[in-house]
Design an enzyme around this catalytic site. Structure first.
Site, PDB file in Angstrom:
ATOM      1  N   ASP A 135       0.865  -1.184   0.000  1.00  0.00           N
ATOM      2  CA  ASP A 135       0.000   0.000   0.000  1.00  0.00           C
ATOM      3  C   ASP A 135       0.897   1.226   0.000  1.00  0.00           C
ATOM      4  O   ASP A 135       1.255   1.741   1.067  1.00  0.00           O
ATOM      5  CB  ASP A 135      -0.881   0.035   1.253  1.00  0.00           C
ATOM      6  CG  ASP A 135      -1.863  -1.117   1.325  1.00  0.00           C
ATOM      7  OD1 ASP A 135      -2.766  -1.169   0.480  1.00  0.00           O
ATOM      8  OD2 ASP A 135      -1.733  -1.956   2.237  1.00  0.00           O
ATOM      9  N   ARG A 143       4.501   3.274   3.167  1.00  0.00           N
ATOM     10  CA  ARG A 143       5.247   2.178   3.815  1.00  0.00           C
ATOM     11  C   ARG A 143       6.761   2.374   3.695  1.00  0.00           C
ATOM     12  O   ARG A 143       7.504   1.901   4.549  1.00  0.00           O
ATOM     13  CB  ARG A 143       4.880   0.840   3.180  1.00  0.00           C
ATOM     14  CG  ARG A 143       3.388   0.530   3.119  1.00  0.00           C
ATOM     15  CD  ARG A 143       2.788   0.253   4.458  1.00  0.00           C
ATOM     16  NE  ARG A 143       1.419  -0.209   4.337  1.00  0.00           N
ATOM     17  CZ  ARG A 143       0.446   0.109   5.173  1.00  0.00           C
ATOM     18  NH1 ARG A 143       0.685   0.903   6.207  1.00  0.00           N
ATOM     19  NH2 ARG A 143      -0.777  -0.355   5.000  1.00  0.00           N
ATOM     20  N   ARG A 200      -7.239  10.879   1.859  1.00  0.00           N
ATOM     21  CA  ARG A 200      -6.586   9.972   0.921  1.00  0.00           C
ATOM     22  C   ARG A 200      -7.191  10.016  -0.484  1.00  0.00           C
ATOM     23  O   ARG A 200      -6.661   9.387  -1.387  1.00  0.00           O
ATOM     24  CB  ARG A 200      -6.655   8.544   1.467  1.00  0.00           C
ATOM     25  CG  ARG A 200      -5.885   8.368   2.773  1.00  0.00           C
ATOM     26  CD  ARG A 200      -6.296   7.096   3.519  1.00  0.00           C
ATOM     27  NE  ARG A 200      -6.069   5.890   2.729  1.00  0.00           N
ATOM     28  CZ  ARG A 200      -6.542   4.693   3.074  1.00  0.00           C
ATOM     29  NH1 ARG A 200      -7.298   4.557   4.171  1.00  0.00           N
ATOM     30  NH2 ARG A 200      -6.283   3.647   2.310  1.00  0.00           N
ATOM     31  N   HIS A 230     -11.497   1.724  -3.080  1.00  0.00           N
ATOM     32  CA  HIS A 230     -12.070   0.479  -2.585  1.00  0.00           C
ATOM     33  C   HIS A 230     -13.459   0.366  -3.223  1.00  0.00           C
ATOM     34  O   HIS A 230     -14.386   1.055  -2.775  1.00  0.00           O
ATOM     35  CB  HIS A 230     -12.203   0.482  -1.071  1.00  0.00           C
ATOM     36  CG  HIS A 230     -10.947   0.905  -0.333  1.00  0.00           C
ATOM     37  ND1 HIS A 230     -10.557   2.218  -0.183  1.00  0.00           N
ATOM     38  CD2 HIS A 230      -9.994   0.158   0.295  1.00  0.00           C
ATOM     39  CE1 HIS A 230      -9.418   2.268   0.522  1.00  0.00           C
ATOM     40  NE2 HIS A 230      -9.068   1.024   0.822  1.00  0.00           N
ATOM     41  N   HIS A 242     -12.287  -0.642   8.664  1.00  0.00           N
ATOM     42  CA  HIS A 242     -11.350  -1.437   9.457  1.00  0.00           C
ATOM     43  C   HIS A 242     -11.984  -1.930  10.755  1.00  0.00           C
ATOM     44  O   HIS A 242     -11.517  -2.911  11.347  1.00  0.00           O
ATOM     45  CB  HIS A 242     -10.098  -0.610   9.788  1.00  0.00           C
ATOM     46  CG  HIS A 242      -9.253  -0.317   8.590  1.00  0.00           C
ATOM     47  ND1 HIS A 242      -9.442   0.786   7.804  1.00  0.00           N
ATOM     48  CD2 HIS A 242      -8.226  -1.000   8.044  1.00  0.00           C
ATOM     49  CE1 HIS A 242      -8.558   0.790   6.819  1.00  0.00           C
ATOM     50  NE2 HIS A 242      -7.808  -0.292   6.944  1.00  0.00           N
ATOM     51  N   ASP A 312     -10.277  -6.380  -0.036  1.00  0.00           N
ATOM     52  CA  ASP A 312      -9.524  -5.726   1.028  1.00  0.00           C
ATOM     53  C   ASP A 312      -9.219  -6.810   2.066  1.00  0.00           C
ATOM     54  O   ASP A 312      -9.706  -7.943   1.973  1.00  0.00           O
ATOM     55  CB  ASP A 312     -10.367  -4.583   1.621  1.00  0.00           C
ATOM     56  CG  ASP A 312      -9.529  -3.507   2.285  1.00  0.00           C
ATOM     57  OD1 ASP A 312      -8.328  -3.750   2.535  1.00  0.00           O
ATOM     58  OD2 ASP A 312     -10.065  -2.416   2.557  1.00  0.00           O
TER      59      ASP A 312
END
Length: 397
Positions: A135, A143, A200, A230, A242, A312
């Protein structure tokens, strides 16, 4: 010009030849055309030799030699913490998975170290390396410590060309590090600062998001495989998938107008993957899109996407706390039955600590094929898609 005598001789010769041919043909009446040609002394035109694309031949042979269990295992993308490439390779080989996702705990201190780690992790089968995903959106979700390129929080206020440049440079960093799939393009759109996805998104209107989503895919082309996420869109609620299953009653017409355009633009730009969110659009299906056959049909039939679909993180369904999603094996079966090509699991060092067992997931899907819940032909089609994508990595220049 010929003399009259020459002309008469030529005409006589033609008449005799024609009569001879008719006589031979008459003797072979009813014979196949090839026999007629043989009797007349002429050879049949050979059929053109059919050439088989080497990549297709490889995939055909590989698929033909896989057991059902191996095919099912290849539909999993897992995570294992650590930066030891050999240990990660052992994890890949242990389960026979088709991909690995890198999280922050997989990223060593330098690009060279990550490249060496990924090379070791994928070395078992050079002709069919596992997909290596990350990601790497930029901004809030970064990351790689050395990725200082702008993310959506900055890019949404700049022209689409800035998005293309940033994603092109980011893709170059990933390619150098041996990463082959970027879960990096947010195709969700919202103008609501209260939404957890707001910082985002690449645009706060459908048109603005669509332009930048297409630009991000264009920027990554030829360097890493792009992913839109998504689907069908996180922007209709403020809830975070999440920890819950965000739900909206928005109409299909409003979805088409507000949420579909960025996904359509990214598909038109050539994205290789689309990630399904654990999102309920009750006007289409009471189930989350990740478990919904109707949403998979909308993606293929309405938006024209026929590439690889991936969920996901499947653990998010369990983390919602809802009892209908407490069984990991049942979730896996439903997700593949709905039409996903690949299932994503971000696991801890000990998968059992998260209530998961990759072997049990594979067993459950194999049993579902045996009982008819999932057609064997569907598993073959999914495995083929991933074989093609993975083998393409080995044949890239």
């Amino acid at each position: 010009m010929r003399s009259r005598r020459g002309i008469r001789r030529a005409a006589l010769a033609l008449t005799l030849a024609t009569a001879s041919a008719l006589a031979v043909t008459g003797c072979a009446a009813g014979a196949p055309r090839t026999a007629q040609h043989s009797a007349a002394g002429s050879s049949a035109t050979p059929e053109p030799t059919k050439t088989v694309d080497p990549a297709t031949a490889y995939v055909n042979a590989r698929l033909a030699n896989m057991t059902l269990r191996q095919k099912v295992a290849s539909l999993l993308m897992l995570h294992q913490p650590g930066t030891d490439g050999a240990a990660l390779r052992g994890f890949v080989d242990r389960y026979g998975v088709g991909g690995m996702i890198l999280m922050g705990d997989n990223v060593p201190g330098s690009p060279a170290a990550l490249a060496a780690q990924n090379a070791a992790m994928t070395a078992s089968d050079p002709q069919l390396p596992p997909l290596v995903a990350i990601d790497e959106e930029g901004g809030d979700v970064t990351r790689l410590p050395w990725d200082t390129l702008p993310g959506a929080d900055v890019l949404k206020a700049q022209p689409p060309a800035a998005t293309q440049a940033a994603f092109s440079q980011r893709a170059a960093l990933l390619k150098q590090a041996g990463v082959t799939v970027n879960f990096g393009t947010i195709a969700d759109t919202t103008a609501d600062p209260g939404s957890f996805i707001y910082d985002r998104v690449l645009g706060t209107t459908p048109a603005a998001a669509a332009d930048r989503v297409a630009a991000s895919v264009t920027g990554e082309r030829g360097q890493v495989f792009s992913t839109l996420k998504h689907f069908p869109g996180h922007g209709e609620t403020e809830a975070d998938s999440h920890t819950s299953i965000p739900t909206t009653g928005v109409s299909v017409a409003d979805w088409r107008a507000r949420d579909a355009p960025p996904f359509g633009a990214g598909i038109a730009a050539g994205t290789e993957l689309v990630m399904f969110g654990h999102l309920v659009y009750s006007a289409v299906d009471a189930a989350p899109a990740s478990l919904s056959a109707p949403w998979h049909r909308i993606l293929s039939d309405t938006l024209g996407f026929h590439g690889v679909t991936i969920t996901d993180d499947m653990r998010m369904l369990q983390d919602s706390g809802l009892p209908q999603y407490a069984n990991a094996e049942e979730n896996a079966v439903q997700a593949l039955a709905a039409g996903n090509t690949m299932l994503l699991y971000v696991l801890p060092a000990d998968p059992a600590a998260a209530g998961l067992d990759p072997d049990a997931l594979i067993d459950a899907v194999v049993a579902a094929v045996g009982s008819g819940r999932i057609p064997a032909a569907q598993i073959d089609a999914d495995a083929r898609k991933l074989l093609e994508l993975r083998h393409a990595l080995a044949t890239k220049e």
